[in-house]
Write a protein that holds these residues in place. Sequence first.
Motif, PDB file in Angstrom:
ATOM      1  N   ASN A   1       0.803  -1.232   0.000  1.00 18.98           N
ATOM      2  CA  ASN A   1       0.000   0.000   0.000  1.00 18.98           C
ATOM      3  C   ASN A   1       0.836   1.283   0.000  1.00 18.98           C
ATOM      4  N   LYS A   2       2.044   1.228  -0.567  1.00 20.48           N
ATOM      5  CA  LYS A   2       2.889   2.418  -0.585  1.00 20.48           C
ATOM      6  C   LYS A   2       2.311   3.520  -1.465  1.00 20.48           C
ATOM      7  N   VAL A   3       1.977   3.167  -2.704  1.00 15.26           N
ATOM      8  CA  VAL A   3       1.388   4.108  -3.654  1.00 15.26           C
ATOM      9  C   VAL A   3       0.251   3.378  -4.374  1.00 15.26           C
ATOM     10  N   GLU A   4      -0.408   4.080  -5.271  1.00 13.40           N
ATOM     11  CA  GLU A   4      -1.592   3.482  -5.895  1.00 13.40           C
ATOM     12  C   GLU A   4      -1.259   2.293  -6.779  1.00 13.40           C
ATOM     13  N   THR A   5      -0.022   2.166  -7.234  1.00 12.29           N
ATOM     14  CA  THR A   5       0.364   1.011  -8.050  1.00 12.29           C
ATOM     15  C   THR A   5       1.021  -0.084  -7.218  1.00 12.29           C
ATOM     16  N   SER A   6       1.039   0.072  -5.915  1.00 10.02           N
ATOM     17  CA  SER A   6       1.624  -0.944  -5.039  1.00 10.02           C
ATOM     18  C   SER A   6       0.626  -2.064  -4.783  1.00 10.02           C
ATOM     19  N   THR A   7       1.156  -3.188  -4.288  1.00 13.20           N
ATOM     20  CA  THR A   7       0.313  -4.313  -3.935  1.00 13.20           C
ATOM     21  C   THR A   7      -0.561  -4.005  -2.727  1.00 13.20           C
ATOM     22  N   ARG A   8      -1.763  -4.547  -2.748  1.00 15.43           N
ATOM     23  CA  ARG A   8      -2.659  -4.444  -1.590  1.00 15.43           C
ATOM     24  C   ARG A   8      -2.625  -5.712  -0.744  1.00 15.43           C
ATOM     25  N   THR A   9      -1.965  -6.751  -1.250  1.00 12.76           N
ATOM     26  CA  THR A   9      -1.977  -8.039  -0.556  1.00 12.76           C
ATOM     27  C   THR A   9      -0.600  -8.503  -0.102  1.00 12.76           C
ATOM     28  N   GLY A  10       0.452  -7.819  -0.535  1.00 13.22           N
ATOM     29  CA  GLY A  10       1.801  -8.276  -0.261  1.00 13.22           C
ATOM     30  C   GLY A  10       2.359  -9.176  -1.344  1.00 13.22           C
ATOM     31  N   TYR A  11       1.628  -9.286  -2.468  1.00 16.14           N
ATOM     32  CA  TYR A  11       2.054 -10.151  -3.566  1.00 16.14           C
ATOM     33  C   TYR A  11       1.771  -9.484  -4.907  1.00 16.14           C
ATOM     34  N   TYR A  12       2.574  -9.839  -5.899  1.00 21.28           N
ATOM     35  CA  TYR A  12       2.327  -9.453  -7.286  1.00 21.28           C
ATOM     36  C   TYR A  12       2.217 -10.719  -8.135  1.00 21.28           C
ATOM     37  N   MET A  13       1.546 -10.616  -9.239  1.00 25.13           N
ATOM     38  CA  MET A  13       1.437 -11.742 -10.159  1.00 25.13           C
ATOM     39  C   MET A  13       2.735 -11.893 -10.947  1.00 25.13           C
ATOM     40  N   ARG A  14       3.203 -13.137 -11.045  1.00 26.27           N
ATOM     41  CA  ARG A  14       4.393 -13.432 -11.842  1.00 26.27           C
ATOM     42  C   ARG A  14       4.031 -14.253 -13.076  1.00 26.27           C
ATOM     43  N   LYS A  15       3.047 -15.121 -12.925  1.00 26.59           N
ATOM     44  CA  LYS A  15       2.642 -15.974 -14.030  1.00 26.59           C
ATOM     45  C   LYS A  15       2.199 -15.123 -15.219  1.00 26.59           C
ATOM     46  N   LEU A  16       2.382 -15.653 -16.412  1.00 24.75           N
ATOM     47  CA  LEU A  16       2.055 -15.034 -17.703  1.00 24.75           C
ATOM     48  C   LEU A  16       3.099 -14.024 -18.153  1.00 24.75           C
ATOM     49  N   LEU A  17       3.911 -13.509 -17.219  1.00 26.23           N
ATOM     50  CA  LEU A  17       4.830 -12.424 -17.551  1.00 26.23           C
ATOM     51  C   LEU A  17       6.192 -12.970 -17.966  1.00 26.23           C
ATOM     52  N   ARG A  18       6.742 -12.360 -18.986  1.00 24.64           N
ATOM     53  CA  ARG A  18       8.113 -12.682 -19.389  1.00 24.64           C
ATOM     54  C   ARG A  18       9.070 -11.789 -18.615  1.00 24.64           C
ATOM     55  N   GLN A  19      10.003 -12.438 -17.952  1.00 29.44           N
ATOM     56  CA  GLN A  19      10.925 -11.699 -17.095  1.00 29.44           C
ATOM     57  C   GLN A  19      12.048 -11.024 -17.880  1.00 29.44           C
ATOM     58  N   ASP A  20      12.087 -11.234 -19.201  1.00 24.96           N
ATOM     59  CA  ASP A  20      13.086 -10.544 -20.019  1.00 24.96           C
ATOM     60  C   ASP A  20      12.522  -9.308 -20.701  1.00 24.96           C
ATOM     61  N   VAL A  21      11.320  -8.890 -20.324  1.00 33.28           N
ATOM     62  CA  VAL A  21      10.773  -7.610 -20.781  1.00 33.28           C
ATOM     63  C   VAL A  21      11.355  -6.498 -19.916  1.00 33.28           C
ATOM     64  N   ASN A  22      11.775  -5.429 -20.551  1.00 36.10           N
ATOM     65  CA  ASN A  22      12.363  -4.286 -19.836  1.00 36.10           C
ATOM     66  C   ASN A  22      11.468  -3.071 -20.046  1.00 36.10           C
ATOM     67  N   LEU A  23      10.944  -2.521 -18.945  1.00 36.18           N
ATOM     68  CA  LEU A  23      10.086  -1.340 -19.032  1.00 36.18           C
ATOM     69  C   LEU A  23      10.808  -0.047 -18.674  1.00 36.18           C
ATOM     70  N   ASP A  24      12.098  -0.131 -18.414  1.00 34.18           N
ATOM     71  CA  ASP A  24      12.876   1.081 -18.119  1.00 34.18           C
ATOM     72  C   ASP A  24      12.719   2.053 -19.295  1.00 34.18           C
ATOM     73  N   PRO A  25      12.267   3.278 -19.037  1.00 37.52           N
ATOM     74  CA  PRO A  25      12.009   4.228 -20.130  1.00 37.52           C
ATOM     75  C   PRO A  25      13.213   4.485 -21.030  1.00 37.52           C
ATOM     76  N   VAL A  26      14.425   4.268 -20.518  1.00 42.75           N
ATOM     77  CA  VAL A  26      15.606   4.521 -21.349  1.00 42.75           C
ATOM     78  C   VAL A  26      16.082   3.276 -22.088  1.00 42.75           C
ATOM     79  N   ALA A  27      15.430   2.122 -21.824  1.00 45.40           N
ATOM     80  CA  ALA A  27      15.866   0.879 -22.487  1.00 45.40           C
ATOM     81  C   ALA A  27      14.700  -0.094 -22.632  1.00 45.40           C
ATOM     82  N   THR A  28      13.553   0.431 -23.062  1.00 46.18           N
ATOM     83  CA  THR A  28      12.344  -0.392 -23.124  1.00 46.18           C
ATOM     84  C   THR A  28      12.451  -1.453 -24.212  1.00 46.18           C
TER      85      THR A  28
END
Length: 591
Positions: A413-440
Amino acid sequence: MKIKMNIKLAIMALVLTTSCSDLIDPAIENIQSKDMIRERPGMVQGLLLNAYLRIPTNGYNFSEMATDDAVSNDLDNAYLNMATGQWASNFNPVDRWNAANSSIQYLNEMLTEVGNTEYASNPQVNQMFLDRLTGETYALRALFMYYLLQAHGGMAGGELLGVPIFLEPQSVDSDFNMPRATFDDCMAQLYSDLNIAIDLLPMDYYNIGDASMIPSKYQEGGTGVNDYNRVFGDDAKQLVSGRIARAIRAQAALLAASPSFNLDNDQAKWADAATYAGELLNDIGGISGLDPNGVTWYNNRSIIDGLGAGINPPEILWRGSIGGPSNNLETQNYPPTLYGEGLVNPTQNLVDAFPMANGYPITDPAAGYSPAAPYADRDPRLAQFILLNGSTAGPTGVNINTALDSDTNDGLNKVETSTRTGYYMRKLLRQDVNLDPVATTGQRHLQPRMRYTEFFLIYAEAANEAWGPMASGGFSFSAYDVIKAIRQRAGIGLDSGDPYLESIKGDQDAMRQLIRNERRLELSFEGFRFWDLRRWGANLTETAQGMRIQNEDDYSVIDVENRVYQDYMIYGPVPYSEMLKFSTLQQNAGW
């Protein structure tokens, strides 16, 4: 000034030389009449394309956020509103009435027009095109009937009803005020459509190399290898095939056999579902056909990146287009430190559903579970599917701290995009995707419409109900065999022989709960939980919980979001707008 005057004179001249009719009369509209469409095979097939584009599993919807498996960190999310008391016949985020009926309208139009067009000058090739297109159409009509029954079938006036059955295209002169058919009548129509499709379609589409492989009904007409491949070859992959039609039949049969739709607990319906799924599994070798890489199908990078056009990995029965590199799923669901929105937050309820690595539920005294180290020695799927506190994620292996006292925005619950449960979803996601704005960067993603694991689980559930945990009903594998193979693939009980499974293999009730739990885990975040809870008539109101972590090792379970459902909500509503328009429609009880 002289230049401006010349421009004005040119415009005046253009106007004077243009006829009045050109200025006043509207241009001819780009609307194709039926006669024009019949002369263009591609236009006729567009009717079919409209149905393909409306298949619900073309994308993820994360309806788990309306169940005990997840919550949304977007407080305006429709599933959040639905689950917390706002679900109504005029607010229904899981409505399928209009989209499915629109698809059926296109499909009925296709059945009317499909025989009026020439697809090839060669009569035999033309007949093969006609057979394929007709088979696809009947199979898709059955698929959309299945989705309608799943979303809108229910009790009305003391009777289990389905939806109105439309077998002809509707026009402005049609009688739209049609009553709902019984659920059983809808199922009979669905099965009839699938029988036609199975008779017309090949099991799979692929290029053959020998004329002996051409079905006899086409061989007799002199069809050659090239002609056959033109219609039923590689170019048709991912269109509805005979295999996919059989898979739809298994899905629909499971729905019809389930407690909410099988009020008399007719064992024959369970046997049908087991048989239809078992036949599919037999065709891939039974238990040996379970893909050893099927747990991480979404992140098997070399397999996904190496897939050719229309090719499926062993786990995938039917899929949509892979397309080019993308990062939409990751943008939506990566945690904040990876520049994501953290939308889907798995619950503690789901985390607790993962057993220990030895196979025992965490509530069993033999499990060895420690509340002080809740993620130690757990089912490997837990860390594969859910981003836990202390996990690393993303292309550079960032450490994710979800604790209340985290020094990052990944914390509870840090900010509005933070987890509300203490967990984030990992399934379905590729961990080699980079969302860094300078190297997306983006990556290719599999979008399955059907996975074989679903059909192993359909078989296990139905076989257990029809014949018990250890019996096979004529197949070479039982419900027990399937669940043992799925758990072994996941890495459960490898050192101990899965003693928990062995202890319940003669207990139908205990096996039922285990099968349901395995289904919950294996199909998590793929849009099944919402529908499964309802077809089982299970508890819908379990409060969604989370985990609050402080001082590194202080773990406490917290209530995150109440689930506000009524008992009658095991069935979804007929849309309020339809009830206003058509007097013969009956609303499901309670709505």
